[in-house]
Design a protein around this motif. Structure first.
Motif, PDB file in Angstrom:
ATOM      1  N   ALA A  42       0.549  -1.183   0.267  1.00  9.53           N
ATOM      2  CA  ALA A  42       0.139   0.129   0.072  1.00  9.53           C
ATOM      3  C   ALA A  42       1.290   1.305   0.289  1.00  9.53           C
ATOM      4  CB  ALA A  42      -1.070   0.042   1.498  1.00  9.53           C
ATOM      5  N   SER A  43       2.349   1.299  -0.430  1.00  8.27           N
ATOM      6  CA  SER A  43       2.697   2.761  -0.620  1.00  8.27           C
ATOM      7  C   SER A  43       3.434   2.880  -1.826  1.00  8.27           C
ATOM      8  CB  SER A  43       4.190   2.338   0.235  1.00  8.27           C
ATOM      9  OG  SER A  43       3.899   1.697   1.871  1.00  8.27           O
ATOM     10  N   GLU A  44       4.239   4.199  -1.827  1.00  9.18           N
ATOM     11  CA  GLU A  44       4.306   4.076  -3.376  1.00  9.18           C
ATOM     12  C   GLU A  44       5.961   3.109  -3.394  1.00  9.18           C
ATOM     13  OE1 GLU A  44       1.776   6.726  -5.064  1.00  9.18           O
ATOM     14  OE2 GLU A  44       3.614   7.146  -5.507  1.00  9.18           O
ATOM     15  N   ARG A  45       6.912   2.880  -4.268  1.00  5.28           N
ATOM     16  CA  ARG A  45       7.699   2.447  -5.082  1.00  5.28           C
ATOM     17  C   ARG A  45       8.519   3.950  -5.049  1.00  5.28           C
ATOM     18  NH1 ARG A  45       9.013  -1.505  -9.745  1.00  5.28           N
ATOM     19  NH2 ARG A  45       7.274  -2.007  -8.837  1.00  5.28           N
ATOM     20  N   GLU A  46       9.829   3.227  -3.783  1.00  6.99           N
ATOM     21  CA  GLU A  46      10.601   4.396  -3.077  1.00  6.99           C
ATOM     22  C   GLU A  46      12.497   4.102  -3.394  1.00  6.99           C
ATOM     23  OE1 GLU A  46      11.479   5.798   1.098  1.00  6.99           O
ATOM     24  OE2 GLU A  46      11.529   3.555   1.026  1.00  6.99           O
ATOM     25  N   PHE A  47      13.191   5.208  -3.649  1.00  3.10           N
ATOM     26  CA  PHE A  47      13.958   5.125  -4.763  1.00  3.10           C
ATOM     27  C   PHE A  47      14.889   4.802  -2.776  1.00  3.10           C
ATOM     28  CE2 PHE A  47      18.015   6.149  -5.866  1.00  3.10           C
ATOM     29  CZ  PHE A  47      18.778   6.808  -4.410  1.00  3.10           C
ATOM     30  N   VAL A  48      15.763   4.037  -2.923  1.00  2.00           N
ATOM     31  CA  VAL A  48      17.114   3.640  -2.115  1.00  2.00           C
ATOM     32  C   VAL A  48      18.397   4.308  -2.587  1.00  2.00           C
ATOM     33  CG1 VAL A  48      17.650   1.550  -1.267  1.00  2.00           C
ATOM     34  CG2 VAL A  48      15.114   1.341  -1.753  1.00  2.00           C
ATOM     35  N   ALA A  49      18.885   3.614  -3.462  1.00  2.00           N
ATOM     36  CA  ALA A  49      20.300   4.370  -4.379  1.00  2.00           C
ATOM     37  C   ALA A  49      20.439   4.166  -5.501  1.00  2.00           C
ATOM     38  CB  ALA A  49      21.311   3.042  -3.832  1.00  2.00           C
ATOM     39  N   ALA A  50      21.293   5.242  -6.052  1.00  2.00           N
ATOM     40  CA  ALA A  50      21.633   4.550  -7.348  1.00  2.00           C
ATOM     41  C   ALA A  50      23.633   4.156  -7.444  1.00  2.00           C
ATOM     42  CB  ALA A  50      21.256   5.490  -8.672  1.00  2.00           C
ATOM     43  N   ILE A  51      23.789   4.039  -9.198  1.00  2.00           N
ATOM     44  CA  ILE A  51      25.107   4.012  -9.005  1.00  2.00           C
ATOM     45  C   ILE A  51      25.641   3.978 -10.727  1.00  2.00           C
ATOM     46  CG2 ILE A  51      25.041   1.615  -9.630  1.00  2.00           C
ATOM     47  CD1 ILE A  51      28.307   2.157  -7.924  1.00  2.00           C
ATOM     48  N   ASP A  52      26.483   4.913 -11.140  1.00  2.00           N
ATOM     49  CA  ASP A  52      25.918   5.441 -12.358  1.00  2.00           C
ATOM     50  C   ASP A  52      27.395   3.976 -13.387  1.00  2.00           C
ATOM     51  OD1 ASP A  52      27.961   8.253 -12.768  1.00  2.00           O
ATOM     52  OD2 ASP A  52      28.018   6.593 -12.316  1.00  2.00           O
ATOM     53  N   GLY A  53      28.011   4.281 -14.514  1.00  2.00           N
ATOM     54  CA  GLY A  53      28.353   3.179 -14.742  1.00  2.00           C
ATOM     55  C   GLY A  53      30.192   3.645 -14.903  1.00  2.00           C
ATOM     56  N   GLY A  54      30.472   4.702 -14.274  1.00  3.53           N
ATOM     57  CA  GLY A  54      31.194   5.085 -13.627  1.00  3.53           C
ATOM     58  C   GLY A  54      32.130   4.891 -11.972  1.00  3.53           C
ATOM     59  N   GLY A  55      30.219   4.465 -11.291  1.00  3.47           N
ATOM     60  CA  GLY A  55      30.810   4.234  -9.837  1.00  3.47           C
ATOM     61  C   GLY A  55      30.299   5.263  -9.066  1.00  3.47           C
ATOM     62  N   THR A  56      29.651   6.095  -9.609  1.00  3.72           N
ATOM     63  CA  THR A  56      29.205   7.437  -9.278  1.00  3.72           C
ATOM     64  C   THR A  56      28.015   6.839  -8.468  1.00  3.72           C
ATOM     65  OG1 THR A  56      29.825   8.942 -10.177  1.00  3.72           O
ATOM     66  CG2 THR A  56      28.278   9.723  -8.773  1.00  3.72           C
ATOM     67  N   THR A  57      27.709   6.892  -6.978  1.00  4.21           N
ATOM     68  CA  THR A  57      26.565   6.338  -6.444  1.00  4.21           C
ATOM     69  C   THR A  57      25.783   8.349  -5.668  1.00  4.21           C
ATOM     70  OG1 THR A  57      28.064   6.842  -3.976  1.00  4.21           O
ATOM     71  CG2 THR A  57      27.796   4.693  -5.550  1.00  4.21           C
ATOM     72  N   MET A  58      24.529   7.546  -5.277  1.00  5.58           N
ATOM     73  CA  MET A  58      23.625   8.477  -4.144  1.00  5.58           C
ATOM     74  C   MET A  58      23.255   7.823  -3.770  1.00  5.58           C
ATOM     75  SD  MET A  58      21.636  10.565  -7.098  1.00  5.58           S
ATOM     76  CE  MET A  58      20.046   9.847  -8.587  1.00  5.58           C
ATOM     77  N   TYR A  59      22.149   8.329  -2.686  1.00  2.00           N
ATOM     78  CA  TYR A  59      21.358   7.238  -1.491  1.00  2.00           C
ATOM     79  C   TYR A  59      20.297   7.628  -1.038  1.00  2.00           C
ATOM     80  CZ  TYR A  59      25.515   4.212  -1.109  1.00  2.00           C
ATOM     81  OH  TYR A  59      26.444   3.017  -0.892  1.00  2.00           O
ATOM     82  N   ALA A  60      19.383   7.729  -0.986  1.00  2.00           N
ATOM     83  CA  ALA A  60      18.107   7.886  -0.035  1.00  2.00           C
ATOM     84  C   ALA A  60      18.611   8.357   1.175  1.00  2.00           C
ATOM     85  CB  ALA A  60      17.076   7.211   0.263  1.00  2.00           C
ATOM     86  N   ASP A  61      18.411  10.025   1.386  1.00  5.68           N
ATOM     87  CA  ASP A  61      18.402   9.799   2.993  1.00  5.68           C
ATOM     88  C   ASP A  61      18.455   8.610   4.066  1.00  5.68           C
ATOM     89  OD1 ASP A  61      17.664  13.952   2.756  1.00  5.68           O
ATOM     90  OD2 ASP A  61      19.259  12.882   1.788  1.00  5.68           O
TER      91      ASP A  61
END
Length: 120
Positions: A42-61
C-alpha cells in the motif's frame, strides 16, 4: 534489452544485515545506471540507491551510512549491502536499469523484486 534478476532477500532481525544482488543480461551493462528501489504494501515505490556506470553513487537520506551500492561491470552485477536494518524497511526490493536518478521514471528495465522481511 536488459533482463534483471534479484536475489538475496529473506528474513532478518532488526539491526541485522542482508546483501541483495542483481544479475543483468546483455552486453551493454556498463552503459546503464543501476538503481535499487523498494515498495512496501500500500505504498509508493521508493528510491533507495543508485550507481552510474563509472561508480558515482547516491542514496536516499534514510539509508545513508547504512546501505552501500556497488557494481561489477565484468560480472554484470549490482549489489546492495544493507546494514542496521529497521522494522519499517520490510518491503519488496527491486533492481532497475536506466538513467541515473531518484525517480522510477528514470529507469527502463526492472527486475521481479526480492522480499526483505525485518522482524523484531
Amino acid at each position: 534489452q536488459v533482463q534483471l534478476a534479484e536475489s538475496g532477500g529473506g528474513l532478518v532481525q532488526a539491526g541485522g544485515s542482508l546483501r541483495l544482488s542483481c544479475a543483468a543480461s546483455g552486453r551493454t551493462f556498463s552503459s546503464y545506471s543501476m538503481g535499487w528501489f523498494r515498495q512496501a504494501p500500500a505504498s509508493e515505490r521508493e528510491f533507495v540507491a543508485a550507481i552510474d556506470g563509472g561508480g558515482t553513487t547516491m542514496y536516499a537520506d534514510s539509508v545513508k551510512g547504512r546501505f552501500t551500492i556497488s557494481r561489477d561491470n565484468t560480472k554484470n552485477t549490482v549489489d546492495l549491502q544493507m546494514n542496521s536494518l529497521k522494522l519499517d524497511e520490510k518491503a519488496v526490493y527491486y533492481c532497475a536499469a536506466g538513467r541515473f536518478g531518484r525517480r522510477p521514471e528514470s529507469y527502463d528495465y526492472w527486475g521481479q523484486g526480492t522480499q526483505v522481511t525485518v522482524s523484531s
